[in-house]
Write a protein that holds these residues in place. Structure first.
Motif, PDB file in Angstrom:
ATOM      1  N   ASP A 285     -31.433   1.500  94.643  1.00 48.68           N
ATOM      2  CA  ASP A 285     -31.815   0.812  93.398  1.00 48.68           C
ATOM      3  C   ASP A 285     -31.539   1.631  92.140  1.00 48.68           C
ATOM      4  OD1 ASP A 285     -32.591  -1.447  94.760  1.00 48.68           O
ATOM      5  OD2 ASP A 285     -34.705  -0.901  94.808  1.00 48.68           O
ATOM      6  N   LYS A 286     -31.321   2.922  92.287  1.00 46.33           N
ATOM      7  CA  LYS A 286     -31.074   3.804  91.138  1.00 46.33           C
ATOM      8  C   LYS A 286     -29.589   4.008  90.859  1.00 46.33           C
ATOM      9  CE  LYS A 286     -35.304   6.144  92.298  1.00 46.33           C
ATOM     10  NZ  LYS A 286     -35.827   7.088  93.223  1.00 46.33           N
ATOM     11  N   THR A 287     -28.711   3.347  91.606  1.00 39.12           N
ATOM     12  CA  THR A 287     -27.272   3.600  91.507  1.00 39.12           C
ATOM     13  C   THR A 287     -26.570   2.553  90.644  1.00 39.12           C
ATOM     14  OG1 THR A 287     -26.731   2.273  93.459  1.00 39.12           O
ATOM     15  CG2 THR A 287     -27.278   4.608  93.827  1.00 39.12           C
ATOM     16  N   ASP A 288     -25.363   2.899  90.202  1.00 40.83           N
ATOM     17  CA  ASP A 288     -24.517   1.942  89.478  1.00 40.83           C
ATOM     18  C   ASP A 288     -24.161   0.759  90.375  1.00 40.83           C
ATOM     19  OD1 ASP A 288     -24.561   3.481  87.176  1.00 40.83           O
ATOM     20  OD2 ASP A 288     -22.685   4.513  87.658  1.00 40.83           O
ATOM     21  N   GLU A 289     -23.994   1.019  91.662  1.00 43.72           N
ATOM     22  CA  GLU A 289     -23.678  -0.050  92.601  1.00 43.72           C
ATOM     23  C   GLU A 289     -24.792  -1.100  92.625  1.00 43.72           C
ATOM     24  OE1 GLU A 289     -21.361   3.553  93.957  1.00 43.72           O
ATOM     25  OE2 GLU A 289     -23.377   3.188  93.194  1.00 43.72           O
ATOM     26  N   ALA A 290     -26.025  -0.656  92.528  1.00 39.52           N
ATOM     27  CA  ALA A 290     -27.164  -1.587  92.539  1.00 39.52           C
ATOM     28  C   ALA A 290     -27.195  -2.449  91.284  1.00 39.52           C
ATOM     29  CB  ALA A 290     -28.473  -0.820  92.687  1.00 39.52           C
ATOM     30  N   LYS A 291     -26.704  -1.898  90.180  1.00 39.69           N
ATOM     31  CA  LYS A 291     -26.633  -2.706  88.953  1.00 39.69           C
ATOM     32  C   LYS A 291     -25.649  -3.850  89.142  1.00 39.69           C
ATOM     33  CE  LYS A 291     -27.789   1.211  86.122  1.00 39.69           C
ATOM     34  NZ  LYS A 291     -27.234   2.365  85.449  1.00 39.69           N
ATOM     35  N   ARG A 292     -24.587  -3.602  89.856  1.00 41.67           N
ATOM     36  CA  ARG A 292     -23.568  -4.627  90.106  1.00 41.67           C
ATOM     37  C   ARG A 292     -23.948  -5.518  91.279  1.00 41.67           C
ATOM     38  NH1 ARG A 292     -17.938  -5.711  89.590  1.00 41.67           N
ATOM     39  NH2 ARG A 292     -18.081  -7.966  89.596  1.00 41.67           N
ATOM     40  N   LEU A 293     -24.564  -4.921  92.306  1.00 43.11           N
ATOM     41  CA  LEU A 293     -24.926  -5.641  93.524  1.00 43.11           C
ATOM     42  C   LEU A 293     -26.395  -5.389  93.866  1.00 43.11           C
ATOM     43  CD1 LEU A 293     -21.869  -4.767  95.809  1.00 43.11           C
ATOM     44  CD2 LEU A 293     -22.337  -6.955  94.706  1.00 43.11           C
ATOM     45  N   PRO A 294     -27.307  -6.148  93.285  1.00 45.63           N
ATOM     46  CA  PRO A 294     -28.714  -5.989  93.675  1.00 45.63           C
ATOM     47  C   PRO A 294     -28.852  -6.218  95.188  1.00 45.63           C
ATOM     48  CG  PRO A 294     -28.506  -7.476  91.803  1.00 45.63           C
ATOM     49  CD  PRO A 294     -27.116  -7.190  92.290  1.00 45.63           C
ATOM     50  N   LEU A 295     -29.811  -5.526  95.775  1.00 49.25           N
ATOM     51  CA  LEU A 295     -30.007  -5.554  97.223  1.00 49.25           C
ATOM     52  C   LEU A 295     -30.978  -6.661  97.627  1.00 49.25           C
ATOM     53  CD1 LEU A 295     -29.410  -4.013  99.895  1.00 49.25           C
ATOM     54  CD2 LEU A 295     -31.463  -2.676  99.424  1.00 49.25           C
ATOM     55  N   ARG A 296     -30.582  -7.426  98.636  1.00 50.77           N
ATOM     56  CA  ARG A 296     -31.481  -8.394  99.260  1.00 50.77           C
ATOM     57  C   ARG A 296     -31.537  -8.056 100.736  1.00 50.77           C
ATOM     58  NH1 ARG A 296     -30.721 -14.747 100.477  1.00 50.77           N
ATOM     59  NH2 ARG A 296     -28.872 -14.480  99.181  1.00 50.77           N
ATOM     60  N   ARG A 297     -32.731  -8.017 101.284  1.00 48.74           N
ATOM     61  CA  ARG A 297     -32.913  -7.693 102.699  1.00 48.74           C
ATOM     62  C   ARG A 297     -33.195  -8.963 103.493  1.00 48.74           C
ATOM     63  NH1 ARG A 297     -34.013  -2.293 103.739  1.00 48.74           N
ATOM     64  NH2 ARG A 297     -34.111  -1.018 101.875  1.00 48.74           N
ATOM     65  N   VAL A 298     -32.549  -9.054 104.657  1.00 49.53           N
ATOM     66  CA  VAL A 298     -32.799 -10.148 105.586  1.00 49.53           C
ATOM     67  C   VAL A 298     -33.078  -9.525 106.946  1.00 49.53           C
ATOM     68  CG1 VAL A 298     -31.851 -12.173 106.759  1.00 49.53           C
ATOM     69  CG2 VAL A 298     -31.315 -11.766 104.344  1.00 49.53           C
ATOM     70  N   ASN A 299     -34.305  -9.755 107.453  1.00 51.49           N
ATOM     71  CA  ASN A 299     -34.664  -9.259 108.772  1.00 51.49           C
ATOM     72  C   ASN A 299     -34.376 -10.375 109.774  1.00 51.49           C
ATOM     73  OD1 ASN A 299     -36.255  -8.763 111.184  1.00 51.49           O
ATOM     74  ND2 ASN A 299     -37.145  -7.057 110.030  1.00 51.49           N
ATOM     75  N   LEU A 300     -33.421 -10.139 110.653  1.00 53.08           N
ATOM     76  CA  LEU A 300     -33.002 -11.162 111.612  1.00 53.08           C
ATOM     77  C   LEU A 300     -34.092 -11.511 112.613  1.00 53.08           C
ATOM     78  CD1 LEU A 300     -29.316 -10.059 112.285  1.00 53.08           C
ATOM     79  CD2 LEU A 300     -30.126 -11.923 110.829  1.00 53.08           C
ATOM     80  N   ASP A 301     -35.094 -10.632 112.779  1.00 48.81           N
ATOM     81  CA  ASP A 301     -36.203 -10.937 113.674  1.00 48.81           C
ATOM     82  C   ASP A 301     -37.204 -11.896 113.026  1.00 48.81           C
ATOM     83  OD1 ASP A 301     -35.258  -9.296 115.723  1.00 48.81           O
ATOM     84  OD2 ASP A 301     -36.251  -7.532 114.890  1.00 48.81           O
ATOM     85  N   ARG A 302     -37.125 -12.042 111.709  1.00 51.90           N
ATOM     86  CA  ARG A 302     -38.126 -12.837 110.987  1.00 51.90           C
ATOM     87  C   ARG A 302     -37.575 -14.043 110.246  1.00 51.90           C
ATOM     88  NH1 ARG A 302     -40.423  -7.583 108.352  1.00 51.90           N
ATOM     89  NH2 ARG A 302     -40.906  -6.482 110.257  1.00 51.90           N
ATOM     90  N   GLY A 303     -36.266 -14.198 110.188  1.00 51.00           N
ATOM     91  CA  GLY A 303     -35.729 -15.338 109.456  1.00 51.00           C
ATOM     92  C   GLY A 303     -34.235 -15.243 109.276  1.00 51.00           C
ATOM     93  N   THR A 304     -33.702 -16.175 108.529  1.00 48.46           N
ATOM     94  CA  THR A 304     -32.269 -16.219 108.276  1.00 48.46           C
ATOM     95  C   THR A 304     -32.026 -16.279 106.778  1.00 48.46           C
ATOM     96  OG1 THR A 304     -32.227 -18.622 108.391  1.00 48.46           O
ATOM     97  CG2 THR A 304     -31.811 -17.421 110.446  1.00 48.46           C
ATOM     98  N   ALA A 305     -30.796 -16.112 106.404  1.00 54.59           N
ATOM     99  CA  ALA A 305     -30.399 -16.199 104.995  1.00 54.59           C
ATOM    100  C   ALA A 305     -29.902 -17.614 104.737  1.00 54.59           C
ATOM    101  CB  ALA A 305     -29.334 -15.162 104.686  1.00 54.59           C
TER     102      ALA A 305
END
Length: 112
Positions: free
Chosen positions: A31-51
């Protein structure tokens, strides 16, 4: 019309040792990187759901899998995690495939 921003989606599972390693080595600082500014992170746990609503090129079978999505469509993916240097290099290659970001002044001018 609402623009859909690009994002990095990480698909993970409970107890996945490579997911845990990525979280320690990269996830903790992402979250502190330049990459995160361009690509915010979304987490998907395959054991708990789908995207829901994503148009992926193929199903996610292995974790961790990192999918770069723009306009709800897959741009590319990284399957697995070896180390942080490899991850950042591969992510940089995927970012290069994205169209350039729209400058804030351009967005304001379009909305007027």
């Amino acid at each position: 019309m609402r623009a859909m921003a690009a994002e990095l989606i990480v698909f993970e599972r409970d107890g996945c040792p490579w997911c845990q390693r990525w979280n320690r080595e990269v996830g903790a600082v992402y979250d502190k990187t330049d990459e995160a500014k361009r690509l915010p992170l979304r987490r998907v746990n395959l054991d708990r759901g789908t995207a829901q609503g994503l148009r992926l090129d193929m199903p996610v079978r292995f974790t961790p899998t990192f999918v770069v999505v723009d306009q709800d469509r897959e741009v590319g993916r990284i399957t697995g995690y070896i180390n942080d240097d490899t991850f950042w290099g591969l992510l940089g290659t995927l970012i290069a495939k994205l169209p350039p970001p729209v400058a804030e002044s351009s967005v304001s001018a379009i909305q007027r």
